[in-house]
Motif scaffolding. Structure first.
Motif, mmCIF file in Angstrom:
data_model
loop_
_atom_site.group_PDB
_atom_site.id
_atom_site.type_symbol
_atom_site.label_atom_id
_atom_site.label_comp_id
_atom_site.label_asym_id
_atom_site.label_seq_id
_atom_site.Cartn_x
_atom_site.Cartn_y
_atom_site.Cartn_z
ATOM 1 N N VAL A 62 0.989 -1.360 0.045
ATOM 2 C CA VAL A 62 0.079 -0.002 -0.014
ATOM 3 C C VAL A 62 0.974 1.198 0.038
ATOM 4 N N ALA A 63 1.920 1.261 0.847
ATOM 5 C CA ALA A 63 2.735 2.441 0.808
ATOM 6 C C ALA A 63 3.489 2.741 -0.425
ATOM 7 N N LEU A 64 3.985 1.647 -1.069
ATOM 8 C CA LEU A 64 4.438 1.889 -2.444
ATOM 9 C C LEU A 64 3.607 1.883 -3.561
ATOM 10 N N GLY A 65 2.220 2.035 -3.030
ATOM 11 C CA GLY A 65 1.205 2.262 -4.223
ATOM 12 C C GLY A 65 0.816 1.322 -5.230
ATOM 13 N N GLU A 66 1.216 0.105 -4.808
ATOM 14 C CA GLU A 66 1.205 -0.941 -5.832
ATOM 15 C C GLU A 66 -0.224 -1.617 -5.454
ATOM 16 N N VAL A 67 -0.935 -1.376 -4.230
ATOM 17 C CA VAL A 67 -2.039 -1.994 -3.879
ATOM 18 C C VAL A 67 -2.855 -0.825 -3.149
ATOM 19 N N ILE A 68 -4.194 -1.072 -3.083
ATOM 20 C CA ILE A 68 -5.034 0.136 -2.662
ATOM 21 C C ILE A 68 -6.010 -0.486 -1.566
ATOM 22 N N GLU A 69 -6.217 0.266 -0.579
ATOM 23 C CA GLU A 69 -6.935 -0.311 0.571
ATOM 24 C C GLU A 69 -8.447 0.031 0.569
ATOM 25 N N VAL A 70 -9.342 -0.473 0.652
ATOM 26 C CA VAL A 70 -10.475 -0.181 0.525
ATOM 27 C C VAL A 70 -11.306 -0.720 1.489
ATOM 28 N N THR A 71 -12.102 0.055 2.081
ATOM 29 C CA THR A 71 -13.170 -0.205 3.266
ATOM 30 C C THR A 71 -14.368 0.193 2.965
ATOM 31 N N THR A 72 -15.192 -0.626 2.323
ATOM 32 C CA THR A 72 -16.606 -0.456 1.867
ATOM 33 C C THR A 72 -17.726 -0.557 2.986
ATOM 34 N N ASP A 73 -17.324 -1.244 3.773
ATOM 35 C CA ASP A 73 -18.375 -1.672 4.925
ATOM 36 C C ASP A 73 -17.866 -1.710 6.448
ATOM 37 N N GLY A 74 -16.994 -0.981 6.778
ATOM 38 C CA GLY A 74 -16.565 -0.781 7.993
ATOM 39 C C GLY A 74 -16.136 -1.952 8.760
ATOM 40 N N ARG A 75 -16.070 -3.248 8.143
ATOM 41 C CA ARG A 75 -15.482 -4.363 8.560
ATOM 42 C C ARG A 75 -13.863 -4.528 8.186
ATOM 43 N N ALA A 76 -13.535 -5.536 7.653
ATOM 44 C CA ALA A 76 -12.207 -5.737 7.197
ATOM 45 C C ALA A 76 -11.786 -4.857 6.025
ATOM 46 N N LYS A 77 -10.705 -4.473 5.971
ATOM 47 C CA LYS A 77 -9.967 -3.701 4.832
ATOM 48 C C LYS A 77 -9.867 -4.625 3.826
ATOM 49 N N ARG A 78 -10.343 -4.320 2.470
ATOM 50 C CA ARG A 78 -9.925 -5.269 1.295
ATOM 51 C C ARG A 78 -8.899 -4.614 0.532
ATOM 52 N N TYR A 79 -8.213 -5.560 0.066
ATOM 53 C CA TYR A 79 -6.936 -5.018 -0.643
ATOM 54 C C TYR A 79 -7.062 -5.291 -2.294
ATOM 55 N N ASP A 80 -6.875 -4.190 -2.867
ATOM 56 C CA ASP A 80 -7.367 -4.176 -4.223
ATOM 57 C C ASP A 80 -5.987 -3.919 -5.252
ATOM 58 N N PRO A 81 -5.696 -4.845 -5.908
ATOM 59 C CA PRO A 81 -4.505 -5.080 -6.613
ATOM 60 C C PRO A 81 -4.380 -4.208 -8.026
ATOM 61 N N ASN A 82 -5.649 -3.369 -8.200
ATOM 62 C CA ASN A 82 -5.607 -2.613 -9.193
ATOM 63 C C ASN A 82 -5.309 -1.201 -8.995
ATOM 64 N N ALA A 83 -4.116 -1.081 -8.459
ATOM 65 C CA ALA A 83 -3.751 0.405 -8.141
ATOM 66 C C ALA A 83 -3.338 1.251 -9.356
ATOM 67 N N ARG A 84 -3.163 0.626 -10.346
ATOM 68 C CA ARG A 84 -2.637 1.393 -11.351
ATOM 69 C C ARG A 84 -3.570 2.136 -12.296
ATOM 70 N N LYS A 85 -4.864 1.748 -12.303
ATOM 71 C CA LYS A 85 -5.859 2.419 -13.170
ATOM 72 C C LYS A 85 -6.607 3.159 -12.055
ATOM 73 N N ALA A 86 -6.739 4.207 -12.285
ATOM 74 C CA ALA A 86 -7.960 4.958 -11.500
ATOM 75 C C ALA A 86 -9.279 4.364 -11.835
ATOM 76 N N HIS A 87 -9.838 4.119 -10.665
ATOM 77 C CA HIS A 87 -10.967 3.384 -10.664
ATOM 78 C C HIS A 87 -12.107 3.470 -9.502
ATOM 79 N N HIS A 88 -13.204 3.314 -9.365
ATOM 80 C CA HIS A 88 -14.160 3.241 -8.363
ATOM 81 C C HIS A 88 -14.885 1.873 -7.936
ATOM 82 N N HIS A 89 -15.753 1.858 -7.004
ATOM 83 C CA HIS A 89 -16.201 0.626 -6.642
ATOM 84 C C HIS A 89 -17.816 0.481 -6.792
ATOM 85 N N LEU A 90 -18.089 -0.285 -7.352
ATOM 86 C CA LEU A 90 -19.762 -0.730 -7.149
ATOM 87 C C LEU A 90 -19.833 -1.833 -6.239
ATOM 88 N N VAL A 91 -20.601 -1.544 -5.076
ATOM 89 C CA VAL A 91 -20.753 -2.635 -4.196
ATOM 90 C C VAL A 91 -22.270 -2.940 -4.054
#
Lengths: 138, 138
Positions: A62-91
Motif C-alpha cells: 500500500v505504501a508503495l502504491g501498488e495496492v489500494i486499501e478499500v473499506t466499503t463496509d466498516g468491517r475488514a479492509k480489502r486489498y485491491d491490486p488494481n492500483a495502477r488504473k484510477a477506478h471506483h467501486h460498485l458494491v
DNA sequence: ACCCAGATTTAGACCTAGTCCAAATTCAGA
DNA sequence: TCTGAATTTGGACTAGGTCTAAATCTGGGT
C-alpha cells in the motif's frame, strides 16, 4: 511471471519467499480480498507464513502504491491490486460483491466553491446497489 | 428542543432518558463522532449510560435513516447526524478532520455502460486532501 | 563460496471496536 | 397503579489488527 514483482525489485525490495507469495496471491486474483483471505491463500503456497508478515507486506504494498486499501463496509479492509488504473467501486448491498468501475472524465472535480479551502488530492467513489444476480434470483 | 426527538416520537419510539441524551449529543454537534465519543459525551449528561445502549441506539438511528454511518479510515465508524441533506465528505489526510460538502447536481449518475447491470441506489464520495490549517501551519 | 550487518519473519501477547447475552429495569397504556 | 413488552445493563466474547523481542534470512562485499 508478474511485473508486480519486477517493479518491487526495481524499487529495492528485498525479495523473500513470503513477499513473493503475497504478491502472487494478489496478482492472480481480480477480487478484493481481506487480509485474512490473503493469509489463507498465501498459506496454501507457503504453509508457515505468519499473519504478521501478511499484514506487514500488505502495508508495504500500500505504501508503495501498488495496492489500494478499500473499506466499503466498516468491517475488514480489502486489498485491491488494481492500483495502477484510477477506478471506483460498485458494491452490492445484498451479497457485498465489489466490482471495479473505471474512473470517468468528470470524477474528482469538486467545484471550487465547495472545497472549503481544501487542497484536494484524491477522490473515492462508492456506488451502492443490487448486482444483477441479486436483482433476479435470491 | 430538537425536532429529531419529535420525529422519533412520531415514529413510535419509546422515549427513554438514554435515547434522549444520545439524540441530544448528536443533535448538538456538527462533527462526526465515533461511538465511543458519543458514549463519553452522553455519559456527561447521564453518567450511568452503558456502552451497549449507545451502540444499540446509534444502530436504531441509522436504521431509521436519521443518522449516517461513515467509515473514512477503516478505524471506528463515525456517526453523521446530517442525514437529511444529501452530502459527501471532505477528509483531511493529515488531521483527519471531516467536513460535509453538499451533493452536487451531477453526483450519483454513473453512465449506463459502466453499471455492469447493477441497480444503483446510492453513492458515497470521499474527497481527500489537506485542510486549510494543515496546508499553512504545522 | 562464505560472511555478516541489517532487513525480515515469527509467535504470541496485546489492543480497539464492536457484538451478544441473560438478567434487571423501565416505560406507557389500560 | 399494574403489567407486559420494550429497553438497558455489565460483562464476556469476537473480529480485525498492531506490536515486540527474539530468531532467521538475504544479498552485497570479498
Amino acid at each position: 511471471m508478474s511485473d508486480l514483482l519486477e517493479r518491487l525489485r526495481d524499487r529495492g525490495w528485498r525479495l523473500t519467499a513470503q513477499r513473493r507469495v503475497v504478491a502472487e496471491v494478489l496478482n492472480g486474483e481480480h477480487v478484493h480480498l481481506t487480509a485474512d483471505e490473503v493469509h489463507a491463500r498465501a498459506g496454501r503456497l507457503l504453509p508457515e507464513i505468519s499473519r504478521a508478515t501478511v499484514y506487514n507486506t500488505l502495508g508495504e504494498l500500500v505504501a508503495l502504491g501498488e495496492v489500494i486499501e478499500v473499506t466499503t463496509d466498516g468491517r475488514a479492509k480489502r486489498y485491491d491490486p488494481n492500483a495502477r488504473k484510477a477506478h471506483h467501486h460498485l458494491v452490492c448491498t445484498r451479497c457485498l460483491t465489489i466490482r471495479d468501475v473505471p474512473a470517468g472524465a468528470g470524477d474528482g472535480t469538486l467545484p471550487e466553491d465547495d472545497r472549503f479551502g481544501f487542497a484536494i488530492s484524491g477522490v473515492e467513489i462508492t456506488y451502492r446497489g443490487l448486482c444483477p444476480d441479486c436483482q433476479s434470483g435470491a
